[in-house]
Design an enzyme around this catalytic site. Structure first.
Site, PDB file in Angstrom:
ATOM      1  CD  GLU A   1      -9.668  -1.347   8.179  1.00 50.02           C
ATOM      2  OE1 GLU A   1      -8.747  -1.913   8.790  1.00 50.02           O
ATOM      3  OE2 GLU A   1      -9.552  -0.934   7.013  1.00 50.02           O
TER       4      GLU A   1
ATOM      5  CG  ASP B   1      -7.459  -5.504   5.134  1.00 50.09           C
ATOM      6  OD1 ASP B   1      -6.954  -5.745   6.231  1.00 50.09           O
ATOM      7  OD2 ASP B   1      -7.550  -4.355   4.657  1.00 50.09           O
TER       8      ASP B   1
ATOM      9  CD  GLU C   1      -2.989  -1.160   2.248  1.00 50.83           C
ATOM     10  OE1 GLU C   1      -2.704  -0.670   3.353  1.00 50.83           O
ATOM     11  OE2 GLU C   1      -4.086  -1.666   1.978  1.00 50.83           O
TER      12      GLU C   1
HETATM   13  C1  BDP Z   1      -6.076  -2.158   6.094  1.00 51.36           C
HETATM   14  C2  BDP Z   1      -6.381  -0.769   6.552  1.00 51.36           C
HETATM   15  C3  BDP Z   1      -5.242   0.171   6.417  1.00 51.36           C
HETATM   16  C4  BDP Z   1      -3.988  -0.447   6.998  1.00 51.36           C
HETATM   17  C5  BDP Z   1      -3.739  -1.776   6.336  1.00 51.36           C
HETATM   18  C6  BDP Z   1      -2.569  -2.545   6.951  1.00 51.36           C
HETATM   19  O1  BDP Z   1      -7.471  -0.304   5.804  1.00 51.36           O
HETATM   20  O2  BDP Z   1      -5.602   1.360   7.067  1.00 51.36           O
HETATM   21  O3  BDP Z   1      -2.917   0.388   6.828  1.00 51.36           O
HETATM   22  O4  BDP Z   1      -4.839  -2.604   6.511  1.00 51.36           O
HETATM   23  O5  BDP Z   1      -2.841  -3.498   7.655  1.00 51.36           O
HETATM   24  O6  BDP Z   1      -6.990  -2.997   6.724  1.00 51.36           O
HETATM   25  O7  BDP Z   1      -1.424  -2.212   6.718  1.00 51.36           O
END
Ligand code: BDP
Length: 724
Positions: A413, A385, A311
């Site tokens: 989340e 996720d 990401e």
């Molecule tokens: C996702 C989230 C994000 C996190 C990412 C992570 O949306 O904010 O940075 O995981 O785990 O679930 O790095």
């Protein structure tokens, strides 16, 4: 006389009808209210006359003393004497066997052979002809854990008469991961700001850090990553390291180490190096010096948690190096100090057209055996996720040479933020109990995590924290149970969701059976309710963009395909679901043959994961005899019904607990019910466009249009701001 009577009457109205005092939840499960059952109280008072503590100025022993004093004095409503003699029945002795001249009975001595570091023994026995209770450990932190356990026995009304308990932590590193930014905004945080007051540290050290440490120690947590995985290199400058050191000083006597997230490009950002290539000599030297510097401030620093090449985060692949090369560079720098690296396996790439669920496995499994000994690979419970329901991550069981650490998300989340009552232990246990078949039947994820399947000498479990500055710490009073439960499972992954809920309820609210039984049942059903009204039958990632609050199955305009809900549900006129079978993306082949066969076969795939693995015709007949379309409607409507059942149970609890927490939960449940309806209506209306089938007659039709739901805008839902 009349006047006197009316004064008495007025005075009487001022006396509250209920003796139950309002509580704001700050005390969590450490409330220590006086035991109301007279007989029980008398029994405890006779088993606990005095407390014997090691004669030591260790800060941990002082903490134990304080905890026992407030705990026992609160529960037993009497003064507790601390003694250095064993001269009466009912002495409770805390003995650190590595540092004590007390001669223990033979039977106890042989039991202590089974004690590991940080474990403890609580035993009713006779010593010097006195009936005593012994709490024995090899170290002060073990005694602290023993003290909390001892208090818990009383809080939950266990008999001490023949108490005989030996506990060892089954997992070595039991960590919270704070996704807290240095500006105090918490990524995916729904309980206020970060509790770390960076700006005022180290000058002002908030007393809340002590309360935080105490709560965590009470459930066996022994490490905390203070900063967000989307890391800021700034935390590594000396001015911030002094702040970290101040927090570490508070946590240390509670047995909690601090860890930081390391931004891979830190050498470039902080000291203008031209590269962050992990094989470059200057870069290696930079990290070595940085690590040495950290240990000057924090001699027991735990190590780094790293999110790399994920990401948008920098990482070794920016220099054509592997995750192992990146992790090993940091691990080498930490090794001589005893630090570890927790390298995350949460990776996927936008340039990659491969099914996102497959990418982490593809990148990591070829690296098995290449990581240094002080590296643990930290894997989320499922391959996408933290969805309300996912199958277990296929990496579990596929990297036998690498210690794999579990990453659960405690913050909600994808499960209604801190607004919905969802007891997550059911989700955690579902993953831990999954059988990977890696070494034949019974090779559960739990056995990989605790290191027993492959005889690993290290192990770990991390939980993404749900803690913030809200007075009750976690926003929702019941979200405390997820923090508590995570800690308990990290200590012992084999505990059940049921027993953890039971002890949490007894400590947090009351031992009254007429409360504990129905409310426990309600908690245990709450996760399935959320799955039903959000993502039933294996649907996933159909939440609204960015904030992940509320439904968004229609979203299709995001820059990366795998960020779009339409990518995950693949709805069309004929069918619904992501085909991950051997004729689809073939993600099933990442599992062991036995598991693969099951997931791959539409008739054998568990229905709760059907749409995760299969693209299924709307008319497909489900186990219930209903078609897929009707089953989908059934589940969405059932989800709302389940929330209403939770509400009905809660309403019966009005007189059993304090008004403040009762009302708080009641209000949140009302929001949850409305939002469950929103989820249900939006999803049913949306998928109906594809199935072109009616919502079965006996269900109340949505009173709003799909357009209405599409136009709801949650842009300011909390937790969605990154500090980049
Ligand atoms: C996702 C989230 C994000 C996190 C990412 C992570 O949306 O904010 O940075 O995981 O785990 O679930 O790095």
């Amino acid at each position: 006389m009349k006047k006197v009577l009316s004064i008495i009457l007025i005075l009487l109205t001022l006396v509250p009808l209920t003796k139950i005092q309002a509580e704001d939840g700050y005390d969590l499960w450490l409330r220590y209210k006086k035991i109301s059952d007279k007989q029980l109280l008398a029994n405890y008072r006779s088993s606990i006359k005095e407390v014997y503590l090691p004669n030591s100025d260790s800060p941990t022993i002082q903490i134990i003393k304080k905890e026992l004093k407030i705990g026992l004095e609160g529960l037993l409503d009497k003064r507790i004497n601390f003694t250095d003699k064993i001269d009466q029945n009912g002495t409770v002795l805390f003995v650190n066997i590595d540092n004590s001249d007390i001669t223990l009975p033979k039977a106890i001595n042989s039991k202590t052979q089974n004690l590991q570091e940080d474990g403890f023994l609580i035993e009713h026995t006779s010593l010097n002809n006195k009936q005593v209770i012994l709490v024995v450990s090899k170290c002060d932190i073990g005694l602290l854990y023993g003290a909390f356990h001892f208090l818990k026995l009383i809080q939950t009304h266990h008999s001490l008469k023949e108490v005989s308990i030996l506990e060892n932590p089954k997992v070595e590193h039991r960590l919270l991961n704070h996704w807290d930014n240095l500006n105090r905004i918490v990524e995916r945080g729904y309980a206020g700001f970060s509790i770390w007051q960076w700006h005022k540290l180290p000058g002002y050290v908030s007393p809340r850090y002590t309360d935080y440490a105490r709560a965590n120690a009470s459930i066996g947590i022994n490490g905390t990553v203070l900063t967000n995985v989307n890391a800021d290199a700034f935390v590594l400058i000396p001015r911030y390291l002094k702040k970290v050191a101040a927090i570490a000083d508070v946590l240390r006597p509670y047995g909690i180490k601090v860890y930081l997230t390391a931004r891979f490009s830190a050498p470039m950002e902080l000291d203008s190096l031209e590269t962050a290539d992990p094989l470059n000599e200057d870069v290696r030297k930079w990290w070595q010096e940085k690590v040495d510097e950290i240990y000057k401030y924090i001699p027991d620093f735990g190590g780094f948690l790293v999110k790399a090449n994920s990401e948008g985060q920098p990482g070794p692949q920016d220099y054509n190096r592997s995750h192992a090369e990146g992790a090993n560079m940091l691990a080498e720098a930490l090794e001589e100090h005893g630090g570890i690296v927790m390298w995350r396996a949460f990776v996927y790439k936008s340039e990659e057209s491969e099914d996102r669920a497959k990418q982490a496995y593809n990148e990591f499994t070829p690296l098995d055996g290449e990581f240094r000994d002080n590296v643990l690979v930290q894997v989320k419970n499922g391959p996408i996720d933290f969805q309300p329901r996912e199958p277990f991550h296929p990496i579990f069981g596929a990297m036998p040479k690498t210690p794999l650490m579990m990453e659960f998300q405690i913050t909600q989340e994808y499960l209604g933020l801190a607004t919905h009552l969802v007891y997550l232990l059911k989700q955690y246990k579902e993953c831990l109990q999954s059988d990977t078949y890696a070494k034949g039947k019974g090779s559960t994820v739990a056995k990989i995590i605790d290191g027993s399947l492959y005889q690993k000498n290290t192990s770990g479990m991390a939980g993404v924290s749900n803690i913030g500055t809200d007075r009750n710490w976690t926003g929702h009073p019941f979200a405390q149970a997820n923090w508590y439960g995570f800690g308990r499972l990290a200590w012992d992954p084999y505990l059940s969701a049921d027993e953890i809920a039971e002890e949490w309820l007894r400590m947090t609210f009351t031992n009254d059976r007429s409360f504990v039984k129905p409310v426990k049942k309600m908690m245990l059903s709450s996760r399935e309710a959320a799955v039903n009204y959000m993502t039933p039958i294996g649907l996933h990632h159909i939440m609204g963009t960015g904030h992940h609050y509320g439904p968004g199955p229609w979203v299709s305009n995001l820059s990366r395909p795998e960020w779009n809900p339409v990518y995950y549900h693949q709805a069309d006129k004929e069918s619904l679901g992501f085909d991950r079978t051997t004729s689809g993306s073939n993600a099933v082949s990442q599992y062991h043959e036995t598991v693969k066969e099951k997931f791959n076969n539409i008739d054998r795939c568990p229905e709760k994961l059907l749409l995760w693995f299969h693209h299924v015709d709307w008319d497909y007949e489900m186990d219930s005899g209903r078609t897929l379309w009707k089953e989908l409607c059934y589940k969405y409507y059932k989800g709302v019904e389940m929330v209403r059942d939770v509400q009905a149970t809660w309403q019966k609890m009005r007189t059993k607990i304090d008004k403040q927490r009762y009302e708080h939960v009641k209000s949140l449940l009302e929001i949850q019910e409305k939002e469950a309806i929103m989820w249900r209506n939006a999803c049913v209306l949306y998928f109906q466009q594809f199935s072109e089938k009616p919502i079965p007659d006996h269900y109340k039709k949505p009173d709003k249009s799909l357009e209405y739901y599409k136009n709801l805008d949650f842009r300011y839902a909390p937790g969605n701001l990154r500090c980049e």
